[in-house]
Design a protein around this motif. Sequence first.
Motif, PDB file in Angstrom:
ATOM      1  N   LYS A  94      -9.246 -42.123 -41.029  1.00  0.00           N
ATOM      2  CA  LYS A  94      -9.285 -40.406 -40.615  1.00  0.00           C
ATOM      3  C   LYS A  94      -9.400 -40.538 -41.403  1.00  0.00           C
ATOM      4  O   LYS A  94      -9.285 -40.791 -42.781  1.00  0.00           O
ATOM      5  CB  LYS A  94      -7.268 -40.961 -40.504  1.00  0.00           C
ATOM      6  CG  LYS A  94      -7.129 -39.252 -39.672  1.00  0.00           C
ATOM      7  CD  LYS A  94      -6.612 -39.416 -41.720  1.00  0.00           C
ATOM      8  CE  LYS A  94      -6.237 -37.757 -41.941  1.00  0.00           C
ATOM      9  NZ  LYS A  94      -5.674 -37.993 -42.720  1.00  0.00           N
ATOM     10  N   GLY A  96      -9.424 -36.586 -44.054  1.00  0.00           N
ATOM     11  CA  GLY A  96      -8.030 -36.163 -44.101  1.00  0.00           C
ATOM     12  C   GLY A  96      -9.260 -34.584 -44.498  1.00  0.00           C
ATOM     13  O   GLY A  96     -11.110 -34.831 -44.971  1.00  0.00           O
ATOM     14  N   GLY A  97      -8.788 -33.454 -44.600  1.00  0.00           N
ATOM     15  CA  GLY A  97      -9.800 -32.046 -44.465  1.00  0.00           C
ATOM     16  C   GLY A  97     -10.567 -32.489 -46.214  1.00  0.00           C
ATOM     17  O   GLY A  97     -11.783 -31.503 -45.989  1.00  0.00           O
ATOM     18  N   THR A 132      -7.070 -25.150 -42.106  1.00  0.00           N
ATOM     19  CA  THR A 132      -5.732 -25.039 -41.792  1.00  0.00           C
ATOM     20  C   THR A 132      -4.713 -23.746 -42.219  1.00  0.00           C
ATOM     21  O   THR A 132      -4.536 -22.871 -41.543  1.00  0.00           O
ATOM     22  CB  THR A 132      -4.409 -25.965 -41.108  1.00  0.00           C
ATOM     23  OG1 THR A 132      -5.544 -26.539 -40.678  1.00  0.00           O
ATOM     24  CG2 THR A 132      -3.517 -26.096 -41.282  1.00  0.00           C
ATOM     25  N   SER A 295      -2.692 -35.438 -39.263  1.00  0.00           N
ATOM     26  CA  SER A 295      -3.811 -36.870 -38.607  1.00  0.00           C
ATOM     27  C   SER A 295      -3.380 -37.611 -38.959  1.00  0.00           C
ATOM     28  O   SER A 295      -4.177 -38.665 -38.098  1.00  0.00           O
ATOM     29  CB  SER A 295      -5.047 -35.979 -38.960  1.00  0.00           C
ATOM     30  OG  SER A 295      -5.178 -34.492 -38.840  1.00  0.00           O
ATOM     31  N   PHE A 358      -0.371 -27.564 -49.939  1.00  0.00           N
ATOM     32  CA  PHE A 358       0.672 -28.743 -49.302  1.00  0.00           C
ATOM     33  C   PHE A 358      -0.476 -30.020 -49.993  1.00  0.00           C
ATOM     34  O   PHE A 358      -1.461 -29.755 -49.156  1.00  0.00           O
ATOM     35  CB  PHE A 358      -0.260 -28.174 -48.488  1.00  0.00           C
ATOM     36  CG  PHE A 358       0.938 -28.862 -47.670  1.00  0.00           C
ATOM     37  CD1 PHE A 358       2.596 -29.168 -47.346  1.00  0.00           C
ATOM     38  CD2 PHE A 358       0.108 -29.327 -46.480  1.00  0.00           C
ATOM     39  CE1 PHE A 358       2.934 -30.470 -45.913  1.00  0.00           C
ATOM     40  CE2 PHE A 358       0.026 -30.291 -45.669  1.00  0.00           C
ATOM     41  CZ  PHE A 358       1.963 -31.246 -45.669  1.00  0.00           C
TER      42      PHE A 358
END
Length: 557
Positions: A94, A96-97, A132, A295, A358
């Motif tokens: 995975k 992340g952003g 997001t 996610s 965040f």
Amino acid sequence: MAAGLQFSGVKTLRPVSLRGGGSSCCLPVRSQRLHFASSVASVAEFSNASVRSCLRSRVLRVSCDGRVVDVLEKKETKNQSFGEAENQLTCVMKFGGSSVASAERMREVAELILSFPNERPVIVLSAMGKTTNKLLLAGEKAVSCGVTNASNIDELSFIKELHLRTVKELGIDKSTVAPHLEELEQLLKGIAMMKELTLRTKDYLVSFGECMSTRIFAAYLNKIGVKARQYDAFEVGIITTDDFTNADILEATYPAVAKRLLGDWDFDPAIPIVTGFLGKGWRSCAVTTLGRGGSDLTATAIGKALGLREIQVWKDVDGVLTCDPNIYPRAEPVPYLTFDEAAELAYFGAQLPSPPPFLQVLHPQSMRPAREGDIPVRVKNSYNPEAPGTLITRARDMSKAVLTSIVLKRNITMLDIVSTRMLGQYGFLAKVFSIFEDLGISVDVVATSEVSISLTLDPSKLWSRELIQQASELDHVVEELEKVAVVNLLQHRSIISLIGNVQRSSLILEKAFSVLRTNGVNVQMISQGASKVNISLVVNDNEAEQCVKALHSAFFE
Ligand SMILES: Nc1ncnc2c1ncn2[C@@H]1O[C@H](COP(=O)(O)OP(=O)(O)O)[C@@H](O)[C@H]1O
Ligand SMILES: N[C@@H](CC(=O)OP(=O)(O)O)C(=O)O
């Protein structure tokens, strides 16, 4: 019921021999699939190589009424690195952003994936960078900007520019994202027209981020000759509750996801590139999201569904650190954690989703599927792949462990509830908790005496509601509690959670209280949970950061 819950009726022409749990049986594959759908343990059996090789034969697609629709032959695949069809999916990776924030980062991530030639990963991606946050901001602006101005919202321009620049720099077709950008603009106009942004629309709005990042990345992998296939989580079988913006994954997800991803892989291997964060509400069939940072949870859910060897979550830090590096930059990586430690750390490390930034290291619910499937989770740094990262497993050597990590959760609401003695002790506790149950509010940290209860409210349940609703709900809680107690509502508190070996609680507490006394801080509540890995202290918000730094120095430096 959501489409992902149904079984499409794929069956092979011949029976297969299936070994699992010490016994063997001979059944048509359709029966096996229905069987494995009812039991997670059977997913592992399904992954069994002997079953797979049988599955890779001719396949009949049948309609719901049993008619044969078509016969599919398994395609031979010439796949650069993930070639042989006998090879099975091995792990989840995975990103992340922050790991896929630009074209350059996407190239690096592709290289990173290819640097593990023995892995055949399922890739889970978040939205690019801060997409997001921008989408949410764009939605909020759309509510009041008027239809004619909706196309000019700054955040929309930013998102368009970022995604179009990325496809250009990666040399892939603009059509990979152009229809989504067009639809996004239409959606913002719709919000502007309605002057309303519901939680359901919010989830649909933010889904554009993951839908675009995964399409771009899959197109790029295909362009460089690595066969990849994009999946939207809401089409692949991630079935959730209908709690928009904070949905929970339902059990039906596991067989549905396994069926779809393993079935496709068996039939025509290509690296699955799946949208993180998103799901499909089981009643509404609408797009849902799993809460900010969700996610991570998508990754562990897929790992469990497919019974994979390992789940890797790639971040922008060298693993889980001894505390939030934004609070204290001298935080250090923690090499090993148990699922229980990581779960407490993630739960108490969850931050308010707005205002941005965040930042939380792991989604609060993300350890659950990994623990249930007993699949190790590795937290790694996509900017520094050489760093060993953090390995999270069921058990670890605790003989030398004292404190593992210090976690801060700010802006907490605390309630001191003192009985008016109208009820007996049992009646009092039962009444207090039934009020929370009725109002659907969970409690985080609790300490009780015979006639009083101090507790903190789980903000994640409140966050998913509108601010105005939160305030009225708090008033309502207090009103109800005041029927049996004197209630003191205390806001702007922080929970400092000491995650570690609570077998050594006396040592931890002695040291912690000595630090707090030196810093002149009074602890307002203390709780040692049954989890045996967490001691929580409640202090004033304005003292909390200073406490974390002082505690970090005392325990880790
Ligand atoms: N204990 C912790 N250990 C590591 N990171 C933490 C911790 N607490 C908070 N963080 C923050 O969480 C972030 C997680 O990394 P990030 O790459 O943003 O993850 P993702 O993109 O998957 O959400 C870090 O950048 C860091 O700022
Ligand atoms: N994009 C979503 C989901 C997510 O998990 O993101 P990240 O992995 O970048 O935290 C969010 O920002 O919440």
